[in-house]
Motif scaffolding. Structure first.
Motif, PDB file in Angstrom:
ATOM      1  N   ALA A  43     -13.129 -55.126   1.175  1.00 56.01           N
ATOM      2  CA  ALA A  43     -11.795 -55.595   1.815  1.00 56.01           C
ATOM      3  C   ALA A  43     -11.185 -56.609   0.705  1.00 56.01           C
ATOM      4  O   ALA A  43     -10.155 -56.968   1.139  1.00 56.01           O
ATOM      5  CB  ALA A  43     -12.179 -56.301   3.069  1.00 56.01           C
ATOM      6  N   HIS A  44     -11.784 -56.759  -0.334  1.00 58.97           N
ATOM      7  CA  HIS A  44     -11.263 -57.883  -1.362  1.00 58.97           C
ATOM      8  C   HIS A  44      -9.786 -57.236  -1.748  1.00 58.97           C
ATOM      9  O   HIS A  44      -8.859 -58.408  -1.772  1.00 58.97           O
ATOM     10  CB  HIS A  44     -12.084 -57.800  -2.561  1.00 58.97           C
ATOM     11  N   PRO A  45      -9.285 -56.203  -2.182  1.00 53.08           N
ATOM     12  CA  PRO A  45      -7.889 -55.841  -2.311  1.00 53.08           C
ATOM     13  C   PRO A  45      -7.236 -56.190  -1.241  1.00 53.08           C
ATOM     14  O   PRO A  45      -6.050 -56.588  -1.178  1.00 53.08           O
ATOM     15  CB  PRO A  45      -7.812 -54.217  -2.779  1.00 53.08           C
ATOM     16  N   ALA A  46      -7.419 -55.874   0.195  1.00 58.80           N
ATOM     17  CA  ALA A  46      -6.613 -56.029   1.170  1.00 58.80           C
ATOM     18  C   ALA A  46      -6.434 -57.693   1.536  1.00 58.80           C
ATOM     19  O   ALA A  46      -5.674 -58.053   2.094  1.00 58.80           O
ATOM     20  CB  ALA A  46      -7.239 -55.480   2.527  1.00 58.80           C
ATOM     21  N   MET A  47      -7.521 -58.429   1.264  1.00 60.32           N
ATOM     22  CA  MET A  47      -7.493 -59.888   1.356  1.00 60.32           C
ATOM     23  C   MET A  47      -6.382 -60.343   0.633  1.00 60.32           C
ATOM     24  O   MET A  47      -5.507 -61.079   0.714  1.00 60.32           O
ATOM     25  CB  MET A  47      -8.815 -60.479   1.109  1.00 60.32           C
ATOM     26  N   MET A  48      -6.369 -59.784  -0.612  1.00 58.09           N
ATOM     27  CA  MET A  48      -5.285 -60.625  -1.612  1.00 58.09           C
ATOM     28  C   MET A  48      -3.713 -59.883  -1.244  1.00 58.09           C
ATOM     29  O   MET A  48      -2.789 -60.889  -1.135  1.00 58.09           O
ATOM     30  CB  MET A  48      -5.448 -59.757  -3.113  1.00 58.09           C
TER      31      MET A  48
END
Length: 245
Positions: free
Chosen positions: A229-234
């Motif tokens: 989910a890291h890209p979505a968090m950004m």
């Protein structure tokens, strides 16, 4: 002359704002922890847990969102992202940090207030390695992210995070000593703040079987979820900034 309003200067306002947000979180989190015994008598253990969790999570989300949107503010002190081996090293440190930050030594049903939340004097699992795993995990997380990002804003954030967790070490021991008295002093003598120190000195032993628990599998799943989910968090943090800006 440096412009105070410039987000890419030593005096970027975001440096002070993030420290203010950290201070607000620290006051709320440690303040509510200090009031636990009194609050549980007034509204019950479950009521206290819900208020504590909602307050802490809400402030943490604000803090995380602000950090993601301003992580490159200030002066760029180094550029290590293109250095071979740095990315897997940073991710490895991040995984290790989460194993300490969320040590799974607590009853998850109590955290969710499904079971009656209680204060426990743990001395198993990761507590054998360090009595304050969240502090150790936060230090490791800060090392990883400071290395990856390299900005003065990130260093200011890490300074505030580590400073608060060092205070929490003292505050947590003080609360447990007040609640458990001599039992805590005995547990304190068998454990250490510095990782593996008590094991090295022979005051504690490492019991690997204690780590084979379903809750630790949950931590591993959570780490994998963060990776995915890291890209979505950004992008989500950026959208929040656009909506509020």
């Amino acid at each position: 002359m440096l412009n105070f309003a410039d987000s890419h200067s030593w005096y970027a306002p975001s440096h002070f704002i993030v420290l203010g947000l950290l201070g607000l979180f620290a006051i709320a989190h440690s303040g509510l922890a200090a009031l636990r015994m009194w609050a549980e008598k007034q509204i019950g253990a479950r009521g206290y847990r819900v208020i504590f969790a909602l307050t802490s999570i809400s402030l943490a989300l604000v803090l995380i969102t602000y950090f993601l949107n301003h992580r490159y503010d200030g002066v760029q002190l180094w550029h290590a992202q293109s250095v071979p081996g740095v990315k897997p090293f940073v991710w490895t440190l991040s995984v290790i940090s989460f194993l300490f930050l969320y040590p799974a030594t607590f009853n998850l049903l109590e955290i969710a207030a499904i079971q009656k939340p209680q204060v426990h004097l743990f001395e198993t699992g990761i507590i054998r390695i360090t009595r304050h795993p969240q502090m150790v995990g936060q230090v490791i997380w800060c090392i990883a992210h400071a290395l990856w990002i390299g900005s003065t804003f990130t260093l200011a954030t890490c300074f505030g995070l580590v400073g608060y967790h060092l205070f929490a070490v003292w505050h947590g021991d003080r609360r447990l000593a007040k609640r458990y008295g001599s039992a805590f002093e005995a547990a304190k003598a068998r454990t250490s703040i510095v990782p593996f120190l008590a094991i090295w000195q022979g005051r504690q032993r490492l019991a690997l079987q204690e780590f084979f628990r379903p809750s630790y599998l949950g931590v591993a799943f959570f780490v994998g979820l963060i990776w995915w989910a890291h890209p979505a968090m950004m992008s989500g943090a950026a959208k929040v900034s656009q909506l509020t800006g």
